[in-house]
Design a protein around this motif. Sequence first.
Motif, PDB file in Angstrom:
ATOM      1  N   LYS A   1       0.831  -1.206   0.000  1.00 17.64           N
ATOM      2  CA  LYS A   1       0.000   0.000   0.000  1.00 17.64           C
ATOM      3  C   LYS A   1       0.863   1.251   0.000  1.00 17.64           C
ATOM      4  CE  LYS A   1      -3.544   2.390   2.685  1.00 17.64           C
ATOM      5  NZ  LYS A   1      -4.302   2.863   1.569  1.00 17.64           N
TER       6      LYS A   1
ATOM      7  N   ALA B   1       4.151   2.881  -3.109  1.00 21.21           N
ATOM      8  CA  ALA B   1       4.047   3.963  -4.100  1.00 21.21           C
ATOM      9  C   ALA B   1       4.442   5.298  -3.480  1.00 21.21           C
ATOM     10  CB  ALA B   1       2.633   4.042  -4.643  1.00 21.21           C
ATOM     11  N   LEU B   2       4.099   5.491  -2.229  1.00 24.66           N
ATOM     12  CA  LEU B   2       4.459   6.728  -1.537  1.00 24.66           C
ATOM     13  C   LEU B   2       5.929   6.727  -1.137  1.00 24.66           C
ATOM     14  CD1 LEU B   2       3.321   9.382  -0.339  1.00 24.66           C
ATOM     15  CD2 LEU B   2       2.933   8.123   1.764  1.00 24.66           C
TER      16      LEU B   2
ATOM     17  N   LYS C   1       4.981   4.907  -8.719  1.00 22.09           N
ATOM     18  CA  LYS C   1       3.684   5.075  -9.365  1.00 22.09           C
ATOM     19  C   LYS C   1       3.323   6.560  -9.315  1.00 22.09           C
ATOM     20  CE  LYS C   1      -1.080   3.949  -8.344  1.00 22.09           C
ATOM     21  NZ  LYS C   1      -1.973   3.250  -7.446  1.00 22.09           N
ATOM     22  N   SER C   2       2.716   7.045 -10.362  1.00 21.46           N
ATOM     23  CA  SER C   2       2.289   8.433 -10.387  1.00 21.46           C
ATOM     24  C   SER C   2       1.048   8.584  -9.506  1.00 21.46           C
ATOM     25  CB  SER C   2       1.984   8.855 -11.818  1.00 21.46           C
ATOM     26  OG  SER C   2       1.571  10.194 -11.848  1.00 21.46           O
ATOM     27  N   LEU C   3       1.114   9.505  -8.565  1.00 23.04           N
ATOM     28  CA  LEU C   3       0.025   9.687  -7.600  1.00 23.04           C
ATOM     29  C   LEU C   3      -0.646  11.035  -7.787  1.00 23.04           C
ATOM     30  CD1 LEU C   3       1.844   8.406  -4.398  1.00 23.04           C
ATOM     31  CD2 LEU C   3       0.175   7.171  -5.756  1.00 23.04           C
ATOM     32  N   THR C   4      -1.954  11.041  -7.641  1.00 16.38           N
ATOM     33  CA  THR C   4      -2.697  12.296  -7.637  1.00 16.38           C
ATOM     34  C   THR C   4      -2.771  12.818  -6.209  1.00 16.38           C
ATOM     35  OG1 THR C   4      -4.824  11.224  -7.292  1.00 16.38           O
ATOM     36  CG2 THR C   4      -4.083  11.483  -9.587  1.00 16.38           C
TER      37      THR C   4
ATOM     38  N   ASN D   1      -5.451  13.249  -4.453  1.00 19.38           N
ATOM     39  CA  ASN D   1      -6.387  12.417  -3.694  1.00 19.38           C
ATOM     40  C   ASN D   1      -5.750  11.095  -3.266  1.00 19.38           C
ATOM     41  OD1 ASN D   1      -8.436  14.299  -3.846  1.00 19.38           O
ATOM     42  ND2 ASN D   1      -9.199  13.467  -5.776  1.00 19.38           N
ATOM     43  N   ASP D   2      -4.873  10.544  -4.108  1.00 19.47           N
ATOM     44  CA  ASP D   2      -4.167   9.318  -3.735  1.00 19.47           C
ATOM     45  C   ASP D   2      -3.274   9.550  -2.516  1.00 19.47           C
ATOM     46  OD1 ASP D   2      -5.297   7.949  -5.848  1.00 19.47           O
ATOM     47  OD2 ASP D   2      -3.572   8.268  -7.177  1.00 19.47           O
ATOM     48  N   ILE D   3      -2.575  10.667  -2.519  1.00 21.66           N
ATOM     49  CA  ILE D   3      -1.668  10.978  -1.412  1.00 21.66           C
ATOM     50  C   ILE D   3      -2.446  11.217  -0.128  1.00 21.66           C
ATOM     51  CG2 ILE D   3       0.014  12.653  -0.563  1.00 21.66           C
ATOM     52  CD1 ILE D   3       0.932  12.949  -3.469  1.00 21.66           C
TER      53      ILE D   3
ATOM     54  N   PHE E   1      -3.567   8.119   1.767  1.00 24.70           N
ATOM     55  CA  PHE E   1      -2.608   7.372   2.587  1.00 24.70           C
ATOM     56  C   PHE E   1      -2.687   7.740   4.065  1.00 24.70           C
ATOM     57  CE2 PHE E   1      -0.150   6.959  -1.472  1.00 24.70           C
ATOM     58  CZ  PHE E   1      -0.203   5.581  -1.520  1.00 24.70           C
TER      59      PHE E   1
END
Length: 116
Positions: free
Chosen positions: A84, A87-88, A93-96, A98-100, A103
Amino acid sequence: KFQLVFDVFFLGYLFHYLPYFFVERTLFLHHYLPAFVFKTLLFAATIEHLYGIFSEKFKNRTASNLLVVATLGMLASVYFIFKKFSALSYGNKSLTMNDIVGFRWRDTWDFIVHKE
């Protein structure tokens, strides 16, 4: 046997962890890696010790099998959390935005998000 292993691993963990417990700055991998190694070794020795006690005390192996299942469940949760947050942590992975923000598990976790 376990007492010596426990003393070495636990004292090694404390020796490497306690100095950085009182530091109020960002810590990096090279700061806490020795403490992590000792903690991992201590965890493995504790599971081995508990498995030996359960195998000896309970002859029907139910408790030993339950310990194995609990250990595998905990290792599966560690793998899930690693996947999970990889990516951070590793940026693979490219994160938006909202994805960040997704977390965050606590309100005190503040991530710096640059708006494009």
